[in-house]
Motif scaffolding. Structure first.
Motif, mmCIF file in Angstrom:
data_model
loop_
_atom_site.group_PDB
_atom_site.id
_atom_site.type_symbol
_atom_site.label_atom_id
_atom_site.label_comp_id
_atom_site.label_asym_id
_atom_site.label_seq_id
_atom_site.Cartn_x
_atom_site.Cartn_y
_atom_site.Cartn_z
ATOM 1 N N GLU A 40 -37.948 10.751 92.523
ATOM 2 C CA GLU A 40 -36.901 9.816 92.096
ATOM 3 C C GLU A 40 -37.128 9.440 90.635
ATOM 4 O O GLU A 40 -37.628 8.366 90.304
ATOM 5 N N VAL A 41 -36.795 10.405 89.770
ATOM 6 C CA VAL A 41 -37.027 10.302 88.327
ATOM 7 C C VAL A 41 -35.723 10.654 87.628
ATOM 8 O O VAL A 41 -35.050 11.605 88.015
ATOM 9 N N SER A 42 -35.374 9.884 86.610
ATOM 10 C CA SER A 42 -34.186 10.207 85.826
ATOM 11 C C SER A 42 -34.475 9.919 84.362
ATOM 12 O O SER A 42 -35.514 9.345 84.025
ATOM 13 N N GLY A 43 -33.567 10.316 83.513
ATOM 14 C CA GLY A 43 -33.765 10.022 82.101
ATOM 15 C C GLY A 43 -32.848 10.815 81.214
ATOM 16 O O GLY A 43 -32.028 11.618 81.678
ATOM 17 N N GLN A 96 -34.556 10.515 70.717
ATOM 18 C CA GLN A 96 -34.417 9.511 71.775
ATOM 19 C C GLN A 96 -34.897 10.133 73.069
ATOM 20 O O GLN A 96 -34.610 11.299 73.344
ATOM 21 N N ALA A 97 -35.644 9.363 73.852
ATOM 22 C CA ALA A 97 -36.056 9.822 75.183
ATOM 23 C C ALA A 97 -36.357 8.608 76.044
ATOM 24 O O ALA A 97 -36.998 7.660 75.598
ATOM 25 N N THR A 98 -35.845 8.655 77.256
ATOM 26 C CA THR A 98 -36.106 7.610 78.238
ATOM 27 C C THR A 98 -36.373 8.290 79.567
ATOM 28 O O THR A 98 -35.631 9.189 79.963
ATOM 29 N N VAL A 99 -37.436 7.856 80.245
ATOM 30 C CA VAL A 99 -37.757 8.342 81.587
ATOM 31 C C VAL A 99 -37.838 7.118 82.498
ATOM 32 O O VAL A 99 -38.507 6.139 82.155
ATOM 33 N N VAL A 100 -37.135 7.166 83.622
ATOM 34 C CA VAL A 100 -37.113 6.051 84.568
ATOM 35 C C VAL A 100 -37.610 6.547 85.921
ATOM 36 O O VAL A 100 -37.133 7.562 86.431
ATOM 37 N N VAL A 101 -38.576 5.828 86.492
ATOM 38 C CA VAL A 101 -39.171 6.200 87.775
ATOM 39 C C VAL A 101 -38.962 5.056 88.765
ATOM 40 O O VAL A 101 -39.229 3.894 88.447
ATOM 41 N N GLU A 102 -38.493 5.397 89.955
ATOM 42 C CA GLU A 102 -38.340 4.407 91.030
ATOM 43 C C GLU A 102 -39.716 4.233 91.692
ATOM 44 O O GLU A 102 -40.150 5.086 92.467
ATOM 45 N N THR A 103 -40.405 3.146 91.370
ATOM 46 C CA THR A 103 -41.809 2.994 91.757
ATOM 47 C C THR A 103 -42.037 2.866 93.263
ATOM 48 O O THR A 103 -43.053 3.320 93.772
ATOM 49 N N ALA A 104 -41.097 2.275 93.980
ATOM 50 C CA ALA A 104 -41.297 2.102 95.428
ATOM 51 C C ALA A 104 -41.282 3.433 96.173
ATOM 52 O O ALA A 104 -41.742 3.513 97.310
ATOM 53 N N SER A 105 -40.779 4.482 95.535
ATOM 54 C CA SER A 105 -40.700 5.787 96.201
ATOM 55 C C SER A 105 -41.957 6.632 95.979
ATOM 56 O O SER A 105 -42.076 7.714 96.551
ATOM 57 N N PRO A 119 -38.678 -2.728 90.334
ATOM 58 C CA PRO A 119 -38.470 -1.468 91.058
ATOM 59 C C PRO A 119 -38.597 -0.205 90.207
ATOM 60 O O PRO A 119 -38.660 0.883 90.748
ATOM 61 N N GLN A 120 -38.656 -0.377 88.879
ATOM 62 C CA GLN A 120 -38.705 0.810 88.023
ATOM 63 C C GLN A 120 -39.846 0.727 87.013
ATOM 64 O O GLN A 120 -40.239 -0.351 86.590
ATOM 65 N N ALA A 121 -40.338 1.899 86.646
ATOM 66 C CA ALA A 121 -41.241 2.049 85.507
ATOM 67 C C ALA A 121 -40.484 2.894 84.493
ATOM 68 O O ALA A 121 -39.776 3.832 84.875
ATOM 69 N N THR A 122 -40.606 2.548 83.209
ATOM 70 C CA THR A 122 -39.877 3.302 82.194
ATOM 71 C C THR A 122 -40.788 3.679 81.031
ATOM 72 O O THR A 122 -41.728 2.954 80.698
ATOM 73 N N PHE A 123 -40.480 4.838 80.452
ATOM 74 C CA PHE A 123 -41.085 5.250 79.190
ATOM 75 C C PHE A 123 -39.946 5.419 78.210
ATOM 76 O O PHE A 123 -38.952 6.087 78.508
ATOM 77 N N GLU A 124 -40.072 4.786 77.032
ATOM 78 C CA GLU A 124 -39.058 4.910 75.985
ATOM 79 C C GLU A 124 -39.714 5.373 74.705
ATOM 80 O O GLU A 124 -40.680 4.753 74.243
#
Length: 162
Positions: free
Chosen positions: A26-29, A40-49, A71-76
């Motif tokens: 469950e990763v998007s970006g 530009q770069a963004t990565v979003v992770v649904e941590t509960a999964s 609920p999310q961890a992000t890298f920007e």
């Protein structure tokens, strides 16, 4: 295989040194490359999964990270990165990407080490960045029979397509 993200931590379990890896798909970006520069770069992770091979550990992880509140961890990405070699290299290109990692309500500057290569579908990015639990307001658990190392890493694999 699709995108993956998660963590890797060292544990001492009943006197035995083990490495624990938690993973999720469950990763998007998004990422923007302009004139050979990753701007530009963004990565979003649904941590509960994020899951390991042990459901009790996963429940502890979710409580410790308070995945209900966060609920999310992000890298920007915070500065442009030269990725122009990807256009000409047939193998992997290694670059460092400065950014902010945010999870458990804390945002900190980090540098992700990225291995980037072209594929038939687009670009594959495998990244890793070190994490010191204390810096994110987390305490490495010591439950007697298991102790967790105070540092670990966040890892991700992304497939970038147009």
């Amino acid at each position: 295989e699709g995108p993956l993200a998660g963590y890797r931590l060292g544990e001492v379990l009943s006197g035995e040194q083990v490495t624990v890896a938690g993973r999720t798909d469950e990763v998007s970006g998004t990422a923007t490359v302009t004139a050979g520069m990753l701007t530009q770069a963004t990565v979003v992770v649904e941590t509960a999964s994020i899951a390991t091979d042990e459901s009790a550990r996963d429940a502890y992880f979710r409580r410790a990270l308070d995945t209900t509140t966060y609920p999310q961890a992000t890298f920007e990405l915070t500065a442009p990165v030269d990725v122009s070699l990807i256009a000409t290299e047939t193998g992997t290109v290694v670059v460092d990407a400065p950014g902010n990692l945010t999870f458990h309500g804390v945002s900190r500057p980090v540098t992700a080490s990225l291995e980037v290569q072209r594929t038939a579908e687009g670009v594959e990015v495998v990244g890793q960045l070190p994490v010191v639990l204390e810096e994110y307001g987390l305490e490495a658990p010591d439950l007697g029979f298991v102790t967790v190392e105070p540092t670990g890493s966040v890892e991700f694999r992304l497939l970038l397509t147009r």
